[in-house]
Enzyme design. Structure first.
Site, short mmCIF file in Angstrom:
data_model
loop_
_atom_site.label_atom_id
_atom_site.label_comp_id
_atom_site.label_asym_id
_atom_site.label_seq_id
_atom_site.Cartn_x
_atom_site.Cartn_y
_atom_site.Cartn_z
N ARG A 191 0.83 -1.20 0.00
CA ARG A 191 0.00 0.00 0.00
C ARG A 191 0.87 1.25 0.00
O ARG A 191 1.71 1.42 0.89
CB ARG A 191 -0.90 0.00 1.24
CG ARG A 191 -2.12 0.83 0.94
CD ARG A 191 -2.99 1.18 2.09
NE ARG A 191 -3.30 0.20 3.08
CZ ARG A 191 -4.41 0.27 3.80
NH1 ARG A 191 -5.29 1.20 3.56
NH2 ARG A 191 -4.64 -0.58 4.76
N ASP A 196 1.62 -10.83 10.23
CA ASP A 196 2.51 -10.85 11.40
C ASP A 196 2.24 -12.08 12.25
O ASP A 196 3.18 -12.69 12.78
CB ASP A 196 2.29 -9.59 12.25
CG ASP A 196 3.05 -8.39 11.69
OD1 ASP A 196 3.96 -8.60 10.87
OD2 ASP A 196 2.71 -7.26 12.07
#
Ligand code: URA
Length: 209
Positions: free
Chosen positions: A104, A203
């Site tokens: 992004r 993550d």
């Protein structure tokens, strides 16, 4: 016209609740994401076409059924989508795997392509795009646009948790794509996280936090 399917299978719901828990470590999180992908793949392939085939058992000849129609491909959106690939391949081992990488842009917040490697015959395959989290829909909308630009016509999208905002955007931009969702959550927060969600799926899968 694409449909939206929210999974009601008890095993999927149970496992999705399990991975939401913040105390769950990476090893178990990763394993369970794989199991959920496997179960979702089972549900999302219910309508694959079959053809009759003559086979011979140790007892006699008979007519069985085998998959017909288009060959399959799985395309994870990097990085978190990688966590779903093995589970998918457990169910559909003959599928080829492509990869799409998007990040992004911090200024525009729009997804930017940094990697795209697809099976050479991808345009002849039924493609399952996978990403555990459908948040704003930016990445999945762009990934599917990239596939369509390369001539892919049959696309399904699978995610474990979706926000209504992402589902609406996908329906608007790609109304022909079926969407399979493990759980439909409440909304996005101001940081773009799904609420209640499970935090950052990448993550948690790769232990990078
Ligand atoms: N991506 C994630 O990993 N989690 C969210 O909640 C939203 C996007």
């Amino acid at each position: 016209m694409g449909n939206v399917y929210v999974m009601d299978h008890p095993l999927i719901q149970h496992k999705v609740s399990y991975i939401r828990r913040k105390e769950l470590g990476s090893k178990d999180f990763r394993a369970m994401v794989g199991e959920i992908a496997m179960l979702m793949c089972y549900e999302a392939t219910r309508d694959l076409k079959l053809q009759e085939v003559e086979i011979e058992t140790p007892i006699c000849k008979t007519i069985g059924k085998e998959l017909a129609g288009k060959k399959l491909a799985v395309v994870p959106i990097l990085r978190a989508g990688l966590g779903m690939v093995e589970g998918m391949l457990t169910m559909i081992p003959a599928a080829k795997v492509g990869h799409i990488g998007l990040y992004r842009d911090p200024d525009t917040l729009e997804p930017v392509e940094y990697y795209c490697k697809l099976p050479a015959d991808c345009d002849e395959r039924e493609v399952f795009v996978v990403d555990p989290m459908l948040a704003t829909g930016g990445s999945s909308v762009e990934a599917i646009r990239m596939l369509k630009d390369k001539g892919v016509k049959n696309i399904r999208f699978m995610c474990i948790i979706a926000a209504p905002e992402g589902v609406e955007r996908m329906k608007k931009e790609h109304p022909d794509v079926d969407i399979y969702i493990g759980a439909l959550d409440e909304h996005l927060n101001s940081h773009g996280y799904i609420v209640p969600g499970l935090g950052d799926a990448g993550d948690r899968i790769f232990g990078t936090k």
